[in-house]
Structures are given as structure tokens and as C-alpha cells.
Design a protein around this motif. Sequence first.
Motif, PDB file in Angstrom:
ATOM      1  N   ILE A 110      -7.675   5.188   1.331  1.00 18.86           N
ATOM      2  CA  ILE A 110      -6.978   5.294   0.059  1.00 18.86           C
ATOM      3  C   ILE A 110      -6.416   3.929  -0.313  1.00 18.86           C
ATOM      4  O   ILE A 110      -6.275   3.046   0.539  1.00 18.86           O
ATOM      5  CB  ILE A 110      -5.842   6.331   0.098  1.00 18.86           C
ATOM      6  N   THR A 111      -6.136   3.749  -1.578  1.00 17.18           N
ATOM      7  CA  THR A 111      -5.452   2.552  -2.067  1.00 17.18           C
ATOM      8  C   THR A 111      -4.142   3.002  -2.674  1.00 17.18           C
ATOM      9  O   THR A 111      -4.125   3.704  -3.683  1.00 17.18           O
ATOM     10  CB  THR A 111      -6.293   1.809  -3.112  1.00 17.18           C
ATOM     11  N   THR A 112      -3.029   2.633  -2.063  1.00 21.74           N
ATOM     12  CA  THR A 112      -1.731   3.101  -2.535  1.00 21.74           C
ATOM     13  C   THR A 112      -1.079   2.151  -3.524  1.00 21.74           C
ATOM     14  O   THR A 112      -0.138   2.542  -4.214  1.00 21.74           O
ATOM     15  CB  THR A 112      -0.754   3.290  -1.363  1.00 21.74           C
ATOM     16  N   ASN A 113      -1.533   0.884  -3.579  1.00 20.61           N
ATOM     17  CA  ASN A 113      -0.864  -0.122  -4.409  1.00 20.61           C
ATOM     18  C   ASN A 113       0.628  -0.212  -4.097  1.00 20.61           C
ATOM     19  O   ASN A 113       1.431  -0.579  -4.947  1.00 20.61           O
ATOM     20  CB  ASN A 113      -1.069   0.166  -5.899  1.00 20.61           C
ATOM     21  N   GLY A 114       0.979   0.128  -2.863  1.00 20.69           N
ATOM     22  CA  GLY A 114       2.375   0.049  -2.441  1.00 20.69           C
ATOM     23  C   GLY A 114       3.297   1.038  -3.110  1.00 20.69           C
ATOM     24  O   GLY A 114       4.521   0.880  -3.063  1.00 20.69           O
TER      25      GLY A 114
END
Length: 499
Positions: A110-114
Motif C-alpha cells: 500500500i501507499t499511505t503517503n504518511g
Amino acid sequence: MNDKGHPASFTGTARTQGGACSPDEYLTLDATAMAALVQRGELEPQDLLDAAIARCDDVNPRINAVNMRCEARAQQTLAARREAGTSRDGAFAGVPTLAKDMHTAVAGTITTNGSRSQRDAAPATYDATLIARYEAAGMVVFGKTTTPEFGLSTTTESALWGKTCNPWDLAMSAGGSSGGAAAAVAAGIVPVAHATDGGGSIRIPASYCGVFGMKPTRYRTPHGPDVFEGWFGASCAHVVSRSVRDSALALDVSHGHEKGSPYWLAAPERPFADEVRRAPSRLRVGLVADSLTGMPLDDDIAAALDATVRLLTRLGHDVEPVTLAIESQQLFSAHGAASGTALVAAVRDRETALGRALQTDELEPVAWRIVRNAQQYSAETLYRARRTFERIGLQMEEKFDRFDVLLSPVTATLTPPLGRLSLEQEYEEYIKHIVGSVSYTALANVSGQPSMSVPLGVSRSGLPIGMMFTAALCGEGLLFQLAGQLEAAQPWAPLAPSL
């Protein structure tokens, strides 16, 4: 120096026989040296991956640079290459690396973008073009690095992942938004890590963590395949690295047109890796001392700038003060319009995916304020912002009729303590503190020129200080020539000494 003109501290020692890569040996190698050992059959890719994982297990609990691990994916990659007989192929054969957890797809992760709003996002089913190119060159991605929420700060701290510590001093910031990448490289987890830069997000963490960081020319590296530019092209992707040659080689394997993109640049005259070994001619260097925000220069940074001028003069270059006369309010307004509306779009996309509005606790306070501000922008605001990008780009290019490169600090203020640039504070406090870190870097994002941070100074408290060099559009080759010369003349520490 070794016989190829590279600092010996990055290239390890000669191996007389095969065998596993010891923890100590792993820390002496840059990515180029690792790949050479693999290509010659003196190391196995599995040995390097095992060493990287062991180093991550050892130091990451203290610095929080890696927020996700995808070791099963990495093992599958190695298995597939062994079966195909390609384990020793590629410029980066077997080199372990990390991807930034920011708008970059890595299949199966996944990519959470923080952001807490993204923590339950669906795993990617494909690789970003850039990641695919790295792995085609032999790299092995085994994890992702921490970021602040949507890359909105020059520190890497988030409500989702916590604080990323500077390996040189665990109470200090690692910079942002590629702070996880820079901390991982400075701590020796990997020799080179993917990073992005939309307002200084490669160069600021590189400066704070004492590593090398190049922001390439706008559109030099691919941004897709789902979106072909970020923030009107202000956001560019590349790497942070221990050595200059690793950065150059990474740009060699990653640049070029990607299918479907309307944006690309002409191929360079020669490989960037070759440029590192070429001495630059006598350069006309424009010295930019005044910050765009009016923030006074910290005494330690001013001293490092003076020392860099002396070093350049000793190397035979001519240095002359220059005033840029850029309208800073227009620059930051245009940059804010591009980044702010991109955040609004990201929030709306997430709400569509969830089928509901985001709740107050799903974004940090500063992010919510930026969303509210950006919702007020008109179509005319965005049109004029794009024109500002173009006008400032022309103003900067005209400077390179007179100068070959521009020299400035990376930041006006020293590495801040953790917490000072957090997005979990009042917006006005955040703005007051962040101007010291973006006083120089955002210009090259708006104008599009390549710009690099070179670790050439140290504060009285022992923290690294980077110096920034900017060249004309498509001038990465010249920057790599200069960076290679500076690295040879004044080698920097290959690793942060505190870990």
C-alpha cells in the motif's frame, strides 16, 4: 582515493574469495561497488539482501526510517532472477533498496503517503515506472520509507508513523519529505534509496543527514504510469545516496520517456556516470547568499558557505556574488496553489474510494488548513500559477547566460529538533518555523532546473550541513562533474557515526 578516482571509503576492499557479506563489509560498500562484486561472482544478491535486512533490524527501531517491509516480494524477485539466470545482470545487480511511501506504487504494497486517511488503501497491482526501471537494472526493493503526511513538511513526522530521527542525533529531524530515505542511507540500511523532491524534499533531508541528493531537471525521470507530472512538474523523483557515482548511475537507468507521457527530455550527451569521472572546466559560480524568505543565515551555515567558496576557488573556479531578484511572494503563492490543489484532489479521491467524507482525525491540522485554503482557489489562480512557473523558469535560465552554476545554502537554519515542524500544530506556528528550511530550495522546483545538495559542512554541534548547487535546465551532467570533484577534494563521512 582509489585508482578510479572515487573515495576508498565507499568502495570496500578487494575480496580474495566468495562468501557471505559481513555486516562490517556491507557498510563499506556503495551501490556501485556492491553491483560490481555481484557481477564478478564474488557476492550473491541474497547475501546483500540478508545484510540489508539485518542492518534494518538493528538500527531502524532507533531511527524509524522504514515503515513497511516487503521482504517476501524481494525474495520472490531474487528467486525469479535465479531461475531466469539473470541474478548478476544489470548496473545495480543485487543492490537492496527502498521506495519512498509517497505517490509511488510498488506492487503488493500500500501507499499511505504518511496519512491516516490512506492506511487502509488497497495494495498496488503494478509498479511505478521508476520502480520498474530500478528493478530492471538489478535493484531489489524490500521496503518503503517514512514520510510526513502528503509530503507537506520538511520534517518526517506523522500521526500515522511517528517521528523519523536523524542518525547523527536522534533528537533532531531527518528532514522531509524524503527523511526516511535519507535516514536509511545515512544509517547504512541501504546505499541508495528512492526519493522525491517537490520543494526541497530530496535536498533538505540530504543536507540534514549528510548524504548526497540530486533533484533532476523537471521531467527527467518518469512520474507515471497513472499520473505523468506532480505539482505542475515541481515534484521530481530520483534518489539519495552515499556516493555521487551511485546517484549518477541511478539517473542513467531511470531517465527517459515513458509510454503515454507528454513530457520528456532529450537524452544526455553521455552517461551521467561518466560525468562523475570528468573534471569540470573552470566554472563561473554565482554565489546566492540571501534567502528568498528574508530569513537570516545561521552563523554555522554562513561559515560552511564561506568554506565552500574557498574550496571552489582552490579548485580553480571563479565565484562572484549574485542577486536573483525573484518575486518570492509570487513564487511561493504559485507553488502553494499547485501543491494545495493537488492535496484537495488526493483528499477527494480518497473520499470517493471510501464512499464517505474524511473525518477530522484522518488528516493532521496543518493538512486540513491547506485543504480549506486551496478550496478557495479559482481556475484563474491555477492558470496564473502555471504562468508564474514559466516566467520564473525563464528568469533563472537567463542567469545561466552569465554563470555555469549557482551556489547557495540548502537551508537558512540548522537542522531543527523533532516536533518543531510537525503538522500537528497550529498552521501559523508551522509557517513561522518552516520558512527557515524552504528559503532556498523551492526555487528550483518552480523553475525546473536541476539542483543538488552536497555534504560539505558540519555545524559546531556536529550535524551535517549541505551546500546547494543549481545548473541550467538539463545541466545534471555538469553538476555531476562538480559533485565528483568536490567528493574527491573533500570526502564526506560514508555513514552517520552515532549508530
